[in-house]
Design a protein around this motif. Structure first.
Motif, PDB file in Angstrom:
ATOM      1  N   MET A   1       0.818  -1.192   0.000  1.00  0.00           N
ATOM      2  CA  MET A   1       0.000   0.000   0.000  1.00  0.00           C
ATOM      3  C   MET A   1       0.864   1.259   0.000  1.00  0.00           C
ATOM      4  SD  MET A   1      -3.290   0.684   0.157  1.00  0.00           S
ATOM      5  CE  MET A   1      -4.523   1.735   0.827  1.00  0.00           C
ATOM      6  N   ALA A   2       1.915   1.290   0.785  1.00  0.00           N
ATOM      7  CA  ALA A   2       2.770   2.470   0.846  1.00  0.00           C
ATOM      8  C   ALA A   2       3.420   2.733  -0.510  1.00  0.00           C
ATOM      9  CB  ALA A   2       3.829   2.309   1.920  1.00  0.00           C
ATOM     10  N   GLN A   3       3.758   1.667  -1.242  1.00  0.00           N
ATOM     11  CA  GLN A   3       4.342   1.844  -2.570  1.00  0.00           C
ATOM     12  C   GLN A   3       3.344   2.496  -3.513  1.00  0.00           C
ATOM     13  OE1 GLN A   3       5.693  -2.080  -3.622  1.00  0.00           O
ATOM     14  NE2 GLN A   3       7.811  -1.493  -3.260  1.00  0.00           N
ATOM     15  N   ASN A   4       2.070   2.136  -3.411  1.00  0.00           N
ATOM     16  CA  ASN A   4       1.046   2.748  -4.252  1.00  0.00           C
ATOM     17  C   ASN A   4       0.922   4.227  -3.959  1.00  0.00           C
ATOM     18  OD1 ASN A   4       0.518   0.313  -5.464  1.00  0.00           O
ATOM     19  ND2 ASN A   4      -1.259  -0.143  -4.208  1.00  0.00           N
ATOM     20  N   GLN A   8       1.685   7.261  -6.548  1.00  0.00           N
ATOM     21  CA  GLN A   8       0.711   8.306  -6.850  1.00  0.00           C
ATOM     22  C   GLN A   8       1.325   9.684  -6.614  1.00  0.00           C
ATOM     23  OE1 GLN A   8      -3.364   7.669  -5.778  1.00  0.00           O
ATOM     24  NE2 GLN A   8      -3.697   9.833  -5.389  1.00  0.00           N
ATOM     25  N   VAL A   9       2.082   9.838  -5.550  1.00  0.00           N
ATOM     26  CA  VAL A   9       2.751  11.115  -5.276  1.00  0.00           C
ATOM     27  C   VAL A   9       3.719  11.437  -6.411  1.00  0.00           C
ATOM     28  CG1 VAL A   9       4.395  12.270  -3.750  1.00  0.00           C
ATOM     29  CG2 VAL A   9       2.476  11.015  -2.776  1.00  0.00           C
ATOM     30  N   ASP A  10       4.459  10.430  -6.870  1.00  0.00           N
ATOM     31  CA  ASP A  10       5.380  10.629  -7.989  1.00  0.00           C
ATOM     32  C   ASP A  10       4.627  11.050  -9.253  1.00  0.00           C
ATOM     33  OD1 ASP A  10       7.537   9.972  -6.402  1.00  0.00           O
ATOM     34  OD2 ASP A  10       7.666   7.905  -7.141  1.00  0.00           O
ATOM     35  N   LYS A  11       3.489  10.412  -9.502  1.00  0.00           N
ATOM     36  CA  LYS A  11       2.685  10.762 -10.673  1.00  0.00           C
ATOM     37  C   LYS A  11       2.202  12.206 -10.578  1.00  0.00           C
ATOM     38  CE  LYS A  11       0.812   6.218 -11.860  1.00  0.00           C
ATOM     39  NZ  LYS A  11      -0.427   5.423 -11.957  1.00  0.00           N
ATOM     40  N   SER A  13       3.490  14.637  -8.848  1.00  0.00           N
ATOM     41  CA  SER A  13       4.651  15.518  -8.997  1.00  0.00           C
ATOM     42  C   SER A  13       5.020  15.695 -10.468  1.00  0.00           C
ATOM     43  CB  SER A  13       5.847  14.969  -8.223  1.00  0.00           C
ATOM     44  OG  SER A  13       5.593  14.971  -6.852  1.00  0.00           O
ATOM     45  N   GLY A  14       4.994  14.612 -11.201  1.00  0.00           N
ATOM     46  CA  GLY A  14       5.294  14.683 -12.630  1.00  0.00           C
ATOM     47  C   GLY A  14       4.264  15.492 -13.402  1.00  0.00           C
ATOM     48  N   ILE A  15       3.005  15.311 -13.055  1.00  0.00           N
ATOM     49  CA  ILE A  15       1.924  16.066 -13.700  1.00  0.00           C
ATOM     50  C   ILE A  15       2.075  17.554 -13.405  1.00  0.00           C
ATOM     51  CG2 ILE A  15      -0.573  16.510 -13.640  1.00  0.00           C
ATOM     52  CD1 ILE A  15      -0.866  13.396 -13.294  1.00  0.00           C
ATOM     53  N   VAL A  16       2.391  17.883 -12.161  1.00  0.00           N
ATOM     54  CA  VAL A  16       2.579  19.284 -11.778  1.00  0.00           C
ATOM     55  C   VAL A  16       3.756  19.889 -12.544  1.00  0.00           C
ATOM     56  CG1 VAL A  16       3.272  20.809  -9.870  1.00  0.00           C
ATOM     57  CG2 VAL A  16       1.459  19.113  -9.528  1.00  0.00           C
ATOM     58  N   ALA A  17       4.865  19.162 -12.629  1.00  0.00           N
ATOM     59  CA  ALA A  17       6.045  19.669 -13.339  1.00  0.00           C
ATOM     60  C   ALA A  17       5.739  19.886 -14.821  1.00  0.00           C
ATOM     61  CB  ALA A  17       7.213  18.704 -13.164  1.00  0.00           C
ATOM     62  N   GLN A  18       5.074  18.940 -15.435  1.00  0.00           N
ATOM     63  CA  GLN A  18       4.745  19.069 -16.857  1.00  0.00           C
ATOM     64  C   GLN A  18       3.763  20.208 -17.087  1.00  0.00           C
ATOM     65  OE1 GLN A  18       6.243  17.243 -19.361  1.00  0.00           O
ATOM     66  NE2 GLN A  18       5.313  18.846 -20.599  1.00  0.00           N
ATOM     67  N   THR A  19       2.798  20.344 -16.195  1.00  0.00           N
ATOM     68  CA  THR A  19       1.821  21.430 -16.318  1.00  0.00           C
ATOM     69  C   THR A  19       2.500  22.781 -16.172  1.00  0.00           C
ATOM     70  OG1 THR A  19       0.078  19.966 -15.484  1.00  0.00           O
ATOM     71  CG2 THR A  19      -0.355  22.344 -15.398  1.00  0.00           C
ATOM     72  N   ARG A  20       3.464  22.865 -15.256  1.00  0.00           N
ATOM     73  CA  ARG A  20       4.224  24.112 -15.077  1.00  0.00           C
ATOM     74  C   ARG A  20       4.935  24.473 -16.382  1.00  0.00           C
ATOM     75  NH1 ARG A  20       7.194  22.888 -10.755  1.00  0.00           N
ATOM     76  NH2 ARG A  20       5.661  23.781  -9.355  1.00  0.00           N
ATOM     77  N   ASN A  21       5.533  23.477 -17.032  1.00  0.00           N
ATOM     78  CA  ASN A  21       6.234  23.725 -18.298  1.00  0.00           C
ATOM     79  C   ASN A  21       5.269  24.142 -19.410  1.00  0.00           C
ATOM     80  OD1 ASN A  21       8.779  23.127 -17.297  1.00  0.00           O
ATOM     81  ND2 ASN A  21       8.642  20.971 -17.871  1.00  0.00           N
ATOM     82  N   ASP A  22       4.102  23.532 -19.431  1.00  0.00           N
ATOM     83  CA  ASP A  22       3.162  23.747 -20.536  1.00  0.00           C
ATOM     84  C   ASP A  22       2.305  25.002 -20.388  1.00  0.00           C
ATOM     85  OD1 ASP A  22       4.145  21.398 -21.585  1.00  0.00           O
ATOM     86  OD2 ASP A  22       2.415  20.186 -20.997  1.00  0.00           O
ATOM     87  N   GLN A  37      -7.697  17.661 -16.022  1.00  0.00           N
ATOM     88  CA  GLN A  37      -7.665  16.761 -17.182  1.00  0.00           C
ATOM     89  C   GLN A  37      -6.553  15.729 -17.044  1.00  0.00           C
ATOM     90  OE1 GLN A  37      -7.141  19.509 -20.413  1.00  0.00           O
ATOM     91  NE2 GLN A  37      -9.335  19.943 -20.596  1.00  0.00           N
ATOM     92  N   ARG A  38      -5.388  16.192 -16.682  1.00  0.00           N
ATOM     93  CA  ARG A  38      -4.232  15.283 -16.608  1.00  0.00           C
ATOM     94  C   ARG A  38      -4.345  14.301 -15.443  1.00  0.00           C
ATOM     95  NH1 ARG A  38       0.648  19.350 -18.576  1.00  0.00           N
ATOM     96  NH2 ARG A  38      -0.198  19.563 -20.666  1.00  0.00           N
ATOM     97  N   LEU A  39      -4.850  14.779 -14.327  1.00  0.00           N
ATOM     98  CA  LEU A  39      -5.049  13.880 -13.191  1.00  0.00           C
ATOM     99  C   LEU A  39      -6.087  12.813 -13.536  1.00  0.00           C
ATOM    100  CD1 LEU A  39      -4.979  16.542 -10.350  1.00  0.00           C
ATOM    101  CD2 LEU A  39      -3.310  14.698 -10.670  1.00  0.00           C
ATOM    102  N   GLU A  40      -7.164  13.223 -14.193  1.00  0.00           N
ATOM    103  CA  GLU A  40      -8.195  12.276 -14.593  1.00  0.00           C
ATOM    104  C   GLU A  40      -7.628  11.229 -15.550  1.00  0.00           C
ATOM    105  OE1 GLU A  40     -12.310  12.262 -17.158  1.00  0.00           O
ATOM    106  OE2 GLU A  40     -11.890  14.012 -15.912  1.00  0.00           O
ATOM    107  N   GLN A  41      -6.822  11.678 -16.504  1.00  0.00           N
ATOM    108  CA  GLN A  41      -6.211  10.747 -17.455  1.00  0.00           C
ATOM    109  C   GLN A  41      -5.291   9.751 -16.755  1.00  0.00           C
ATOM    110  OE1 GLN A  41      -4.347  13.493 -20.141  1.00  0.00           O
ATOM    111  NE2 GLN A  41      -6.201  13.801 -21.354  1.00  0.00           N
ATOM    112  N   ALA A  42      -4.682  10.172 -15.653  1.00  0.00           N
ATOM    113  CA  ALA A  42      -3.784   9.301 -14.895  1.00  0.00           C
ATOM    114  C   ALA A  42      -4.546   8.445 -13.878  1.00  0.00           C
ATOM    115  CB  ALA A  42      -2.731  10.139 -14.177  1.00  0.00           C
ATOM    116  N   GLY A  43      -5.858   8.655 -13.792  1.00  0.00           N
ATOM    117  CA  GLY A  43      -6.661   7.879 -12.848  1.00  0.00           C
ATOM    118  C   GLY A  43      -6.502   8.330 -11.407  1.00  0.00           C
TER     119      GLY A  43
END
Length: 61
Positions: A1-4, A8-11, A13-22, A37-43
């Protein structure tokens, strides 16, 4: 569970970084829209207030 949670935190973080760039210089509402939109696409579901806070972080760096 902790790995999940870490994965999710890593995902998010990546979405936030990409959104900042875009769309980091666009208005807050646009950043919120893109994050939703991006969070929904990532589930990943986050409360609106958390997405708004992430958008604030995107726009302020």
């Amino acid at each position: 569970m902790a790995q999940n949670n870490a994965s999710q935190v890593d995902k998010v973080s990546g979405i936030v970084a990409q959104t900042r760039n875009d769309v980091g210089t666009e208005p807050h509402d646009r950043i919120v829209e893109v994050l939703h939109q991006r969070l929904e696409q990532a589930g990943i579901q986050l409360p609106d207030d958390e997405v708004s806070e992430l958008a604030r972080q995107v726009s302020t760096g």
